[in-house]
Design an enzyme around this catalytic site. Structure first.
Site, PDB file in Angstrom:
ATOM      1  N   TYR A   1       1.230  -1.259   0.058  1.00 32.31           N
ATOM      2  CA  TYR A   1      -0.049  -0.154  -0.379  1.00 32.31           C
ATOM      3  C   TYR A   1       0.723   1.496  -0.076  1.00 32.31           C
ATOM      4  CZ  TYR A   1      -3.360  -3.062   1.659  1.00 32.31           C
ATOM      5  OH  TYR A   1      -3.850  -4.484   2.432  1.00 32.31           O
TER       6      TYR A   1
ATOM      7  N   TYR B   1     -14.295  -4.819   3.579  1.00 34.98           N
ATOM      8  CA  TYR B   1     -12.920  -5.414   2.965  1.00 34.98           C
ATOM      9  C   TYR B   1     -13.289  -6.416   3.495  1.00 34.98           C
ATOM     10  CZ  TYR B   1      -8.694  -5.596   3.086  1.00 34.98           C
ATOM     11  OH  TYR B   1      -7.561  -6.119   2.519  1.00 34.98           O
TER      12      TYR B   1
ATOM     13  N   ASP C   1     -17.395 -13.062   8.368  1.00 39.69           N
ATOM     14  CA  ASP C   1     -15.812 -13.267   7.935  1.00 39.69           C
ATOM     15  C   ASP C   1     -15.079 -12.425   9.088  1.00 39.69           C
ATOM     16  OD1 ASP C   1     -13.291 -11.817   7.270  1.00 39.69           O
ATOM     17  OD2 ASP C   1     -13.247 -11.109   5.332  1.00 39.69           O
TER      18      ASP C   1
ATOM     19  N   LYS D   1      -5.633 -13.890  10.951  1.00 40.07           N
ATOM     20  CA  LYS D   1      -4.953 -12.537  11.847  1.00 40.07           C
ATOM     21  C   LYS D   1      -4.889 -13.573  13.286  1.00 40.07           C
ATOM     22  CE  LYS D   1      -6.241  -8.247   9.859  1.00 40.07           C
ATOM     23  NZ  LYS D   1      -5.679  -8.310   8.728  1.00 40.07           N
TER      24      LYS D   1
HETATM   25  N1  PMP Z   1     -11.148 -10.269   5.706  1.00 43.29           N
HETATM   26  C1  PMP Z   1     -11.041  -8.799   7.045  1.00 43.29           C
HETATM   27  C2  PMP Z   1     -12.139  -8.202   7.189  1.00 43.29           C
HETATM   28  C3  PMP Z   1      -9.850  -8.557   7.171  1.00 43.29           C
HETATM   29  O1  PMP Z   1      -9.402  -7.157   7.863  1.00 43.29           O
HETATM   30  C4  PMP Z   1      -8.467  -9.178   5.978  1.00 43.29           C
HETATM   31  C5  PMP Z   1      -7.656  -7.805   6.425  1.00 43.29           C
HETATM   32  N2  PMP Z   1      -6.899  -6.239   6.614  1.00 43.29           N
HETATM   33  C6  PMP Z   1      -8.418 -10.116   5.068  1.00 43.29           C
HETATM   34  C7  PMP Z   1     -10.050 -10.492   5.089  1.00 43.29           C
HETATM   35  C8  PMP Z   1      -7.156 -10.334   4.596  1.00 43.29           C
HETATM   36  O2  PMP Z   1      -6.948 -10.854   5.169  1.00 43.29           O
HETATM   37  P1  PMP Z   1      -4.807 -11.045   5.304  1.00 43.29           P
HETATM   38  O3  PMP Z   1      -4.538  -9.676   4.498  1.00 43.29           O
HETATM   39  O4  PMP Z   1      -4.511 -12.261   5.882  1.00 43.29           O
HETATM   40  O5  PMP Z   1      -5.065 -11.568   3.294  1.00 43.29           O
END
Ligand code: PMP
Length: 423
Positions: free
Chosen positions: A13, A141, A235, A264
């Site tokens: 980014y 997101y 998610d 995460k």
């Molecule tokens: N889903 C959500 C809600 C996220 O916040 C993120 C990452 N910020 C992702 C998916 C993607 O995860 P990664 O960066 O491990 O690919």
């Protein structure tokens, strides 16, 4: 490599032209990142929301060391191992309803891709060919890979650039009152023959600006999905493992998603691992005597034993240490410390949920200046979009959290003066 510029690194980014040299981290411990020049920063964002137990928790480090010596990795195709079996069984036990079939992935985005593939193929395997779209939400997101991007808010920066390349989805505002509930239900009902699943970040939409909704909203979304016969994907990659006050955010609404994405903080921030967990009903749709009905997905490092060992150790800590109590303490302190900032010039809203605190401003320019000010104050904080937010390790001490919120309180007025000077 001390002092050597990062000539070969492509940062995430980041406009690399003219970008200042990034800071160099050499060590971590507790809530702190130690830089090469000896400075210590309190991590107000827990390394992109992963380090829920703080850094280098000895229980996780020990479990990883043990696993490292036995078997750091082995392929998951055709082989299984105890760390993965144990983790899958524990997740199945912790998750509600019939969420009991765990597909491991190596990153959150890949877990979302797997969830989307599962949802589409769930329909196809049942002879229902028209349901290939997803309904997702404004400010949502779900990752940086292409399918995950397609369910991310279309006004989000990189989206416009990829228009025409991304599958077009149905994007709705998060329903927040009776009228928008009805509109949402109607939209989903009208599109139900095209939509394989609704995908939502429960309780806090994080990367889309730390936007929060309550459990009632989530209930409405889940009920509408059920009514229209559409699968529900939660998610939880950003909010899982205590971040919003409960181990899983969706359980605040008492709903039962068909698929859930975890990531995460799954390994306590030690190593990458994600998981897509499906219900028995979803899994059963892939059982048949036709080879092509199988889920054709298999990231090379899926189920990595070292990562599974870290995740098992992280789950132990939720049993043995008072994480959810710590979240409640953090929430109370964030509410106390951030609320007075609502009246500062330039501030539009202050929001707190669990261990998430966000100060939304009208316009956020001078982002690099702002980040540098926080570093100077000894805080690692990464404002984005129009929010200055903290999602600290759940083990952050009250004194450390005070340092974080004090830095925000001191820097915000200076930032606001700078903004009005340049207006
Ligand atoms: N889903 C959500 C809600 C996220 O916040 C993120 C990452 N910020 C992702 C998916 C993607 O995860 P990664 O960066 O491990 O690919």
């Amino acid at each position: 490599m001390s002092g050597v510029p990062t000539a070969h690194i492509w940062l995430p980014y980041t406009q690399m032209q003219g970008h200042p040299e990034p800071l160099r981290a050499v060590r971590t411990g507790g809530s702190r990142i130690i830089l090469e020049d000896g400075r210590e920063l309190i991590d107000a964002v827990a390394s992109w929301w992963t380090a829920c137990h703080g850094y280098n928790h000895p229980h996780i480090v020990m479990a990883m060391e043990k696993q490292l010596n036995a078997m750091p990795h082995v392929m998951f195709g055709g082989l299984v191992h105890e760390p993965a079996e144990k983790l899958a069984a524990r997740l199945a036990l912790m998750l509600p309803g019939a969420l009991n079939r765990v597909f491991f992935a190596d990153s959150g985005s890949v877990a979302v891709e797997a969830a989307m593939k599962m949802a589409v193929q769930y329909r196809l395997n049942r002879g229902d060919t028209g349901r290939t779209r997803f309904l997702s939400f404004r400010d949502g997101y779900h990752g940086d890979t292409l399918a995950a991007m397609s369910v991310t808010d279309p006004d989000e920066g990189m989206h416009a650039l990829f228009k025409g390349y991304l599958p077009e989805q149905v994007i709705a505002p998060i329903p927040r009152d009776e009228q928008s509930n009805a509109t949402f239900r109607q939209l989903l009902h009208e599109r139900r023959d095209q939509v394989a699943a609704v995908i939502v970040e429960p309780i806090v939409q994080c990367a889309g600006g730390m936007k929060m909704h309550d459990a009632a909203t989530l209930k409405t979304i889940a009920a509408a999905a059920k009514e229209s016969g559409v699968l529900l994907i939660c998610d939880e990659i950003a909010v899982n493992f205590g971040r919003t006050g409960t181990l899983f955010a969706h359980s605040q609404a008492g709903i039962a998603p068909d698929i859930i994405c975890l990531g995460k903080a799954l390994t306590g921030g030690a190593i990458n691992l994600a998981a897509t967990v499906a219900t028995a009903d979803v899994f059963d749709a892939f059982l048949s005597d036709r080879a092509e009905d199988a889920l054709m997905h298999g990231p090379t490092y899926m189920g990595n034993p070292l990562a599974c060992a870290a995740a098992n150790a992280s789950l132990d800590l939720f049993d043995t240490e008072p994480r959810l109590q710590q979240v409640a303490t953090i929430e109370a302190q964030l509410q106390r410390d951030l609320a007075p900032m609502a009246t500062l010039p330039g501030v539009v809203d202050v929001r707190v949920k669990g261990a998430v605190g966000a100060v939304q401003v009208a316009d956020l320019h001078h982002l690099d200046w702002l980040k540098a000010q926080f570093v100077e104050a000894g805080i690692w904080l990464r404002p984005f979009g129009n929010v200055i937010y903290t999602m600290p390790p759940l083990t952050v001490t009250p004194a450390e959290l005070s340092e974080i919120t004090r830095a925000i309180a001191e820097i915000l007025p200076r930032w606001s003066a700078l903004e009005s000077d340049t207006r």
